[in-house]
Design a protein around this motif. Structure first.
Motif, PDB file in Angstrom:
ATOM      1  N   HIS A  80      -7.379   6.265   4.507  1.00 19.32           N
ATOM      2  CA  HIS A  80      -7.556   5.302   5.631  1.00 19.32           C
ATOM      3  C   HIS A  80      -7.173   5.845   6.818  1.00 19.32           C
ATOM      4  CE1 HIS A  80      -7.617   1.298   7.519  1.00 19.32           C
ATOM      5  NE2 HIS A  80      -8.369   1.025   6.547  1.00 19.32           N
ATOM      6  N   LEU A  81      -7.890   6.744   7.545  1.00 26.38           N
ATOM      7  CA  LEU A  81      -7.895   6.980   9.062  1.00 26.38           C
ATOM      8  C   LEU A  81      -8.101   5.721   9.858  1.00 26.38           C
ATOM      9  CD1 LEU A  81      -9.341  10.721   8.807  1.00 26.38           C
ATOM     10  CD2 LEU A  81      -6.982  10.100   9.010  1.00 26.38           C
ATOM     11  N   ASN A  82      -7.422   5.434  10.747  1.00 26.50           N
ATOM     12  CA  ASN A  82      -7.657   4.326  11.751  1.00 26.50           C
ATOM     13  C   ASN A  82      -7.905   4.811  12.846  1.00 26.50           C
ATOM     14  OD1 ASN A  82      -6.454   1.825  10.153  1.00 26.50           O
ATOM     15  ND2 ASN A  82      -4.658   3.191  10.149  1.00 26.50           N
ATOM     16  N   ASN A  95      -3.097   7.593  10.318  1.00 27.15           N
ATOM     17  CA  ASN A  95      -3.421   7.591   9.056  1.00 27.15           C
ATOM     18  C   ASN A  95      -2.327   6.615   8.435  1.00 27.15           C
ATOM     19  OD1 ASN A  95      -4.626   8.723   6.521  1.00 27.15           O
ATOM     20  ND2 ASN A  95      -2.704   9.364   6.127  1.00 27.15           N
ATOM     21  N   THR A  96      -2.830   5.775   7.277  1.00 21.94           N
ATOM     22  CA  THR A  96      -1.932   4.797   6.676  1.00 21.94           C
ATOM     23  C   THR A  96      -2.703   4.552   4.952  1.00 21.94           C
ATOM     24  OG1 THR A  96      -3.487   2.826   7.092  1.00 21.94           O
ATOM     25  CG2 THR A  96      -1.990   3.177   8.743  1.00 21.94           C
ATOM     26  N   ASN A  97      -1.923   3.939   4.236  1.00 21.90           N
ATOM     27  CA  ASN A  97      -2.181   3.519   3.089  1.00 21.90           C
ATOM     28  C   ASN A  97      -2.701   2.115   2.879  1.00 21.90           C
ATOM     29  OD1 ASN A  97       0.160   2.232   3.404  1.00 21.90           O
ATOM     30  ND2 ASN A  97       1.133   2.542   1.465  1.00 21.90           N
ATOM     31  N   SER A 106       1.245   8.209   8.764  1.00 19.48           N
ATOM     32  CA  SER A 106       1.245   9.376   8.932  1.00 19.48           C
ATOM     33  C   SER A 106       0.252   9.906  10.365  1.00 19.48           C
ATOM     34  CB  SER A 106       1.098  10.764   8.010  1.00 19.48           C
ATOM     35  OG  SER A 106      -0.384  10.548   7.680  1.00 19.48           O
ATOM     36  N   ILE A 107       0.316  11.259  10.865  1.00 19.90           N
ATOM     37  CA  ILE A 107      -0.597  11.398  11.786  1.00 19.90           C
ATOM     38  C   ILE A 107      -1.048  12.757  11.423  1.00 19.90           C
ATOM     39  CG2 ILE A 107      -0.803  12.440  14.266  1.00 19.90           C
ATOM     40  CD1 ILE A 107       1.688  10.514  15.061  1.00 19.90           C
TER      41      ILE A 107
END
Length: 268
Positions: A80-82, A95-97, A106-107
């Motif tokens: 899940h890149l935002n 980036n997240t879960n 994270s980045i």
């Protein structure tokens, strides 16, 4: 002498003290590109734009929208890149879960020339929520951390916990702000999906779906961002990016997810 124009003179004197948000602002679409993968966000640099989907990134020519390269992170556990921002030849993606709990972020860092993954900064279980966007201004990093309503809420926290956090160059937290109630209400039940600093020193934020930009600025006091204005926009929520390579104009890139379009619009 009789001052026949006293009301006008009083208005002139008063208007010199009017705040910035009393003046009008507009946004107009100047170009769009049909891109099947335009679902999550877009980043931009001098000659290209980068369409960010949950686990992939495609690089496109700014002149005609033609796809040049692609990165696929599905085999690397990227789900899940935002959003993203290009700085000095590197593409930094939030980036997240999502929608898992506890929220972790994270980045992920990419070289825009090779489109290879070259670095990472992990927040782990992020105390502020789910990282949806990042940007850089005045030598500092800025990030938007989302919280959600309903079954997507984390540990009893709802959209009111959504915040903007300022970091130094080593990702040490310096300050943070929350959104005013009227903007939180517009975000709900989702949250703040995108954010980018404009050349005018204002922060342009998006929700999840609305065709609007929420123009914010840091407050002189307190801990709540100031809502300057809401702009109806051809950008339908999700991640946005400012085109800092267009010197004389203020151009923002975003997406229209329903129509699979990348949109460039001028803010005046």
């Amino acid at each position: 002498m009789i001052l026949r124009n006293v009301p006008f003179l009083l208005w002139c004197a008063f208007s010199s003290f009017l705040p910035l948000h009393s003046f009008s602002q507009s946004i107009k679409e100047i170009r769009s590109f049909q891109v099947t993968e335009a679902k999550q966000a877009v980043a931009v640099d001098e000659g290209h734009f980068y369409v960010i989907n949950n686990s992939s990134i495609t690089k496109h020519s700014k002149s005609d929208g033609k796809q040049i390269a692609m990165w696929d992170g599905s085999k690397e556990g990227i789900k899940h890149l935002n959003s993203g921002v290009v700085i000095k030849g590197k593409l930094y993606c939030a980036n997240t879960n999502y929608p898992e709990i506890p929220m972790a972020s994270s980045i992920e860092i990419f070289d825009v020339n090779s489109m290879q993954h070259v670095g990472n900064h992990s927040f782990g279980i992020a105390e502020h929520g789910s990282l949806t966007w990042i940007d850089q201004k005045d030598g500092f990093w800025w990030g938007g951390f989302a919280h959600y309503a309903g079954k997507e809420a984390s540990e009893g926290r709802d959209v009111r916990w959504t915040s903007v956090v300022k970091y130094d160059s080593e990702w040490r937290q310096l300050e943070s702000w929350i959104f005013p109630k009227q903007i939180v209400d517009l975000f709900t039940p989702k949250s703040n999906s995108g954010g980018a600093w404009g050349k005018d020193g204002l922060l342009y934020c998006t929700g999840h779906d609305q065709a609007e930009l929420y123009v914010m600025r840091l407050p002189k006091s307190g801990f709540t961002l100031e809502h300057v204005r809401t702009l109806p926009a051809p950008v339908h929520g999700q991640g946005v990016a400012m085109d800092h390579w267009t010197k004389e104009k203020q151009i923002i890139f975003g997406i229209n997810r329903a129509e699979n379009k990348v949109v460039a619009a001028e803010i005046k």
